[in-house]
Write an enzyme that holds these catalytic residues in place. Sequence first.
Site, PDB file in Angstrom:
ATOM      1  N   LYS A 194      37.850  43.469  29.442  1.00 29.43           N
ATOM      2  CA  LYS A 194      36.406  42.872  29.776  1.00 29.43           C
ATOM      3  C   LYS A 194      35.380  43.721  29.139  1.00 29.43           C
ATOM      4  CE  LYS A 194      38.386  39.496  31.448  1.00 29.43           C
ATOM      5  NZ  LYS A 194      38.577  38.973  32.800  1.00 29.43           N
TER       6      LYS A 194
HETATM    7  C1  PLP Z   1      39.399  38.169  33.773  1.00 28.30           C
HETATM    8  C2  PLP Z   1      38.981  36.791  34.298  1.00 28.30           C
HETATM    9  C3  PLP Z   1      39.147  36.561  35.727  1.00 28.30           C
HETATM   10  C4  PLP Z   1      39.672  37.463  36.733  1.00 28.30           C
HETATM   11  O1  PLP Z   1      39.418  38.594  36.734  1.00 28.30           O
HETATM   12  P1  PLP Z   1      40.376  39.910  36.766  1.00 28.30           P
HETATM   13  O2  PLP Z   1      39.570  41.145  37.290  1.00 28.30           O
HETATM   14  O3  PLP Z   1      41.560  40.173  35.828  1.00 28.30           O
HETATM   15  O4  PLP Z   1      41.020  39.746  38.197  1.00 28.30           O
HETATM   16  C5  PLP Z   1      38.239  35.477  36.213  1.00 28.30           C
HETATM   17  N1  PLP Z   1      38.031  34.410  35.511  1.00 28.30           N
HETATM   18  C6  PLP Z   1      37.883  34.652  33.972  1.00 28.30           C
HETATM   19  C7  PLP Z   1      37.370  33.586  33.405  1.00 28.30           C
HETATM   20  C8  PLP Z   1      38.332  35.783  33.573  1.00 28.30           C
HETATM   21  O5  PLP Z   1      38.438  35.906  32.118  1.00 28.30           O
END
Ligand code: PLP
Length: 428
Positions: free
Chosen positions: A198
């Site tokens: 992210k």
């Molecule tokens: C990455 C992601 C999540 C979950 O996040 P994590 O930190 O990996 O648990 C939820 N929704 C979307 C759209 C994502 O891309």
Amino acid sequence: MEKLAIKGGTPCRDITKQPWPKWPVWGKEEETALLEVLHSGVWSYNGPKETEFNKLFAEYTGVKHAICTVNGTMTLQISLEALGIGIGDEVIIPGLTWQATAATVIDVNATPILVDVNEDNWCIDPKEIENAITPRTKAIIPVHLYGAFADMDAIINIAKKHKLYVIEDCAHKHGGEWNGKKAGSIGDIGSFSYQLSKHLTAGEGGSVTTNNPELADKLDALRNCGRKPETTIFNPLDKGAGDYGDDDGNFIQSGNLRITEFQAAILIEGLKRLPAQNARRNTNGEYLNSLLDQIPGIAPIARDKRETKKAYFNYAFRYYKDDFNGLPVATFRKALEAELGIIVGASYEPLNNCSLYVPHTKPSRYKLNDSYWKAIDPKRFSLPKCERIFKEQSVCIHHKALMGTKKDVELIAKAVKKIYNNSKELLD
Ligand SMILES: *Cc1c(COP(=O)(O)O)cnc(C)c1O
């Protein structure tokens, strides 16, 4: 004709000489902050770094409360729990998203209702939301996917009309803005992820954001074993073993979803870097759109005028094989990968046929009764647009590709053009 790299030709980018920008980004600031935490001995539990980051992220997002927790999956789960959503309730979500958006709904015993997306920006289609509403509907979880923003004007209107909650899944949208309002400040709760890929990251982590003080108290408790929010910073090692929050014990049943001070330290430094990084990705993304737009069979993701600040998680675009002599998108992606030396992927798998969203593998958890078992069968949902995007059109590249120079971006367009000019070579 130039020979394509996948056929043994010279790649457009020689990554031994021109590596792509690195992700994650870190420097002396992160090193110093991590050592500060290490030497302090305060490694977790509502510490000074966590407290500071919550304050900074709330300010940045334009909300009264931000609370960080383990990841962007648990942020969704505690959001649903804080809103009282569970057994008997339906939650409308887009069919094209990471599995967590659906998985957390079944983890609170509610029913995810998967609906189709807009083909021009891959975000949830408000018309499909309206069609899916029943007396059991309690909430909508729009996902601001990749470079795009869900139509929050339409979604908020629908939510008001039908008295539904809105949880914004902002895992791709830290710093993005809609009509001057930041992602995560528009719905009832915003949910963010700091997972490694992210564009704000501590390896793992997440935040929930809200303007509602009661929800904030619940969210705080839900990530801290149900304890009432604690206003003073203290070292938990100084507390007695039986000392659980306030005198009247637990506020709400929950478990431990706390973040560490090491993560919070990294996030404070990352947040300082984020505005400039977002701006650079925006400039490069907009330029790349303009270049790709000139190539037949390629269409950038639509940019909505109401998006007043852009935030990119990955760079995605649409591919139409008819202009490439019928070359399948999977071959196109492989050829592009060979030209650029960077991973070129597809979109998320649609959730009605997703290898990581398979509730029926766990009857001990999810077979509450026969009708629920049927209701959570992902295959019952029809998602033709999600399927077409995934199988035929989607091309996705990590956002680090937008963190370099204008030249880097020109090279991506050049590689796409090279494949366009030589697509026949890949068909024999
Ligand atoms: C990455 C992601 C999540 C979950 O996040 P994590 O930190 O990996 O648990 C939820 N929704 C979307 C759209 C994502 O891309």
